[in-house]
Design a protein around this motif. Structure first.
Motif, PDB file in Angstrom:
ATOM      1  N   LEU A 367       0.826  -1.211   0.000  1.00  0.00           N
ATOM      2  CA  LEU A 367       0.000   0.000   0.000  1.00  0.00           C
ATOM      3  C   LEU A 367       0.859   1.260   0.000  1.00  0.00           C
ATOM      4  O   LEU A 367       0.503   2.270   0.604  1.00  0.00           O
ATOM      5  CB  LEU A 367      -0.929  -0.017   1.226  1.00  0.00           C
ATOM      6  N   GLN A 368       1.983   1.197  -0.694  1.00  0.00           N
ATOM      7  CA  GLN A 368       2.908   2.325  -0.680  1.00  0.00           C
ATOM      8  C   GLN A 368       2.257   3.621  -1.161  1.00  0.00           C
ATOM      9  O   GLN A 368       2.481   4.690  -0.591  1.00  0.00           O
ATOM     10  CB  GLN A 368       4.132   2.020  -1.547  1.00  0.00           C
ATOM     11  N   ASN A 369       1.444   3.529  -2.201  1.00  0.00           N
ATOM     12  CA  ASN A 369       0.825   4.746  -2.720  1.00  0.00           C
ATOM     13  C   ASN A 369      -0.058   5.423  -1.683  1.00  0.00           C
ATOM     14  O   ASN A 369      -0.118   6.657  -1.595  1.00  0.00           O
ATOM     15  CB  ASN A 369       0.010   4.438  -3.980  1.00  0.00           C
ATOM     16  N   SER A 370      -0.740   4.619  -0.865  1.00  0.00           N
ATOM     17  CA  SER A 370      -1.576   5.168   0.198  1.00  0.00           C
ATOM     18  C   SER A 370      -0.720   5.913   1.223  1.00  0.00           C
ATOM     19  O   SER A 370      -1.101   6.987   1.706  1.00  0.00           O
ATOM     20  CB  SER A 370      -2.362   4.050   0.877  1.00  0.00           C
ATOM     21  N   VAL A 371       0.446   5.347   1.534  1.00  0.00           N
ATOM     22  CA  VAL A 371       1.358   6.003   2.484  1.00  0.00           C
ATOM     23  C   VAL A 371       1.808   7.351   1.925  1.00  0.00           C
ATOM     24  O   VAL A 371       1.830   8.367   2.639  1.00  0.00           O
ATOM     25  CB  VAL A 371       2.569   5.104   2.771  1.00  0.00           C
TER      26      VAL A 371
END
Length: 376
Positions: A367-371
Motif C-alpha cells: 500500500l505504498q501509494n496510500s502512504v
C-alpha cells in the motif's frame, strides 16, 4: 578536468531503439528506426561532452546504459558512447557500469566489446520462462536465448548479471511464476528485479484488457505471486533491498540505489532525466525532438518537494529512510518535516521505525501509494 569538490555522480544514457515495441511499454522507444542510430549516437556524444564541460566534469561511480535496447547498437557505436562518458567525466576505477541487453539481440561479439569498453554488469530482460507469456508481452526471445545470453556475458568476463522478471500478467498462473523463478535462479544471477505488471494507458496490452480480451489476475493471486517471489529469493540467499529488487551479498545495484537516495546523476539522450544541483531536468521526450536539438525542461525543486521526494524514493528501499541522513540533507528531522502526517500510516501498521529509520512494513509495501498520499 575533475571538479575536486563534487562527490561522485551517476551517469545514464537512454538508447531508444528496439527490434519491436513490447505490448506493455510506454517508454520512449522506437521500432523500425535503426537508420537513425548513427545520427543519434553523434548527438549523444556531443551532449555528453557539452554537459561534462558545463557541470565541471564531476567524477562518476556508476554508469547505466538503458532503453529501449542498447544491444541494438553495434560494437563501435556502444564503445563510442562509453568512451565519450569516460572522456567527459572521470570514471572511478571501481565504478559499476551496466548495460541493458535483450536476450534476442545480444551477441558474443557485442558482449566482448562491452567488457573491453568497461562494462562490468549486464541486465537482461528475461521476463518469463513461458513462450506464450513472452509473446503476449510482445517479446521476441525465448528462454533458451536467456540461457545463451547469460553464457555470452560470462564468456566475456561479465559475471555481474541481473535478470528482469515480471508477474501479475494476464493468463499467468502461480505455477507459471514458480517455474520462471526456478529457471532464473538456476542461472545463478547476482541480482534479480521482479516487477508486477503496470498496465499503462494506450499500450496494446491495455487495449486488450479494456476490451475484455485479456484479464489480469485477481489481487489476492498477485499478492500470492509476490510472496512466492520474496520467499523463493530469500531461500536462495538473495536479500530484498527494495520493493522489487533482490541481490546476492555485495551485488545490489549501486546506480539505482543512488537514484533512490537522491545522489546526483546526469541523463543523456531522448527522454533522459537528470538530477543535479537540486534541479530535475528532462530531455526532449521524443527521438525527433531530441535530434532536432530541443532544450531540456528544468524544474528547481522547492524545499518541501525535496523532502517529499526523499521519502517517496527512499521508502522503496527495505532499509527505509534514515532520520540522521534525512536531517543532514534537509535540516529537519523526519518528524519535524512531516509531523501529524506520520500518525495515520504508523497507526495503520504501514510504517514503522527501525534502527533510526522510517520504513514500510510488509503491509506497507502493498500500500505504498496510500502512504505517500498521507505524507503529501
Amino acid at each position: 578536468m575533475q571538479s575536486p569538490s563534487h562527490p561522485p555522480i551517476g551517469l545514464y544514457v537512454h538508447i531508444p531503439f528496439c527490434a519491436s515495441k513490447c505490448a506493455y511499454c510506454d517508454f520512449a522507444s522506437y521500432a523500425g528506426r535503426e537508420a537513425d542510430i548513427p545520427r543519434y549516437v553523434d548527438a549523444v556524444a556531443r551532449e555528453i561532452a557539452r554537459r561534462g564541460e558545463a557541470t565541471g566534469h564531476p567524477p562518476a561511480d556508476t554508469i547505466f546504459l538503458g532503453g529501449g535496447t542498447p544491444s541494438l547498437l553495434d560494437e563501435t557505436q556502444a564503445t563510442r558512447v562509453l568512451d565519450a562518458l569516460h572522456e567527459a567525466f572521470p570514471v572511478e576505477p571501481t565504478a559499476e557500469v551496466t548495460c541493458e541487453c535483450n536476450p534476442g539481440t545480444l551477441t558474443p561479439r557485442f558482449a566482448h566489446a562491452l567488457r573491453a569498453a568497461g562494462v562490468n554488469r549486464i541486465s537482461l530482460g528475461a521476463q518469463a520462462r513461458q513462450t506464450r507469456l513472452l509473446r503476449l508481452l510482445g517479446r521476441i526471445h525465448d528462454w533458451p536465448q536467456v540461457i545463451a545470453s547469460v553464457n555470452m556475458a560470462r564468456e566475456a568476463a561479465i559475471d555481474n548479471i541481473n535478470l528482469d522478471l515480471m508477474f501479475g500478467l494476464p493468463t499467468q498462473a502461480v505455477a507459471d511464476l514458480r517455474e520462471t523463478l526456478d529457471a532464473a535462479v538456476a542461472l545463478a544471477p547476482t541480482h534479480v528485479s521482479c516487477y508486477g505488471l503496470i498496465v499503462e494507458a494506450q499500450t496494446p496490452i491495455h487495449r486488450r484488457i479494456e476490451s475484455g480480451e485479456l484479464a489480469l489476475p485477481e489481487d489476492d493471486v498477485e499478492r500470492e505471486m509476490y510472496e512466492l517471489a520474496r520467499q523463493t529469493f530469500a531461500d536462495r540467499s538473495f536479500e530484498q533491498y527494495e520493493i522489487s529488487n533482490f541481490a546476492r551479498e555485495g551485488y545490489a545495484c549501486r546506480h539505482n540505489i543512488g537514484c533512490w537516495t537522491r545522489v546526483p546523476y546526469l541523463g543523456f539522450g531522448c527522454a533522459a532525466h537528470s538530477f543535479f544541483g537540486e534541479c530535475r531536468a528532462m530531455n526532449p521526450p521524443t527521438l525527433d525532438a531530441y535530434l532536432a536539438g530541443e532544450e531540456p525542461k528544468i524544474d528547481r525543486l522547492s524545499k518541501e518537494e525535496a523532502r517529499f521526494e526523499t521519502m517517496m524514493l527512499g521508502l522503496r528501499m527495505t532499509r527505509g529512510v534514515a532520520d540522521e541522513g534525512f536531517t543532514r540533507m534537509h535540516g529537519l528531522s523526519i518528524r519535524e518535516a512531516f509531523g501529524d502526517k506520520l500518525e495515520k500510516p504508523l497507526a495503520a501498521g504501514l510504517l514503522e521505525w527501525h534502527e533510526g529509520a522510517l520504513r514500510l512494513t510488509r503491509l506497507g509495501m502493498d500500500l505504498q501509494n496510500s502512504v505517500l498520499v498521507d505524507l503529501m
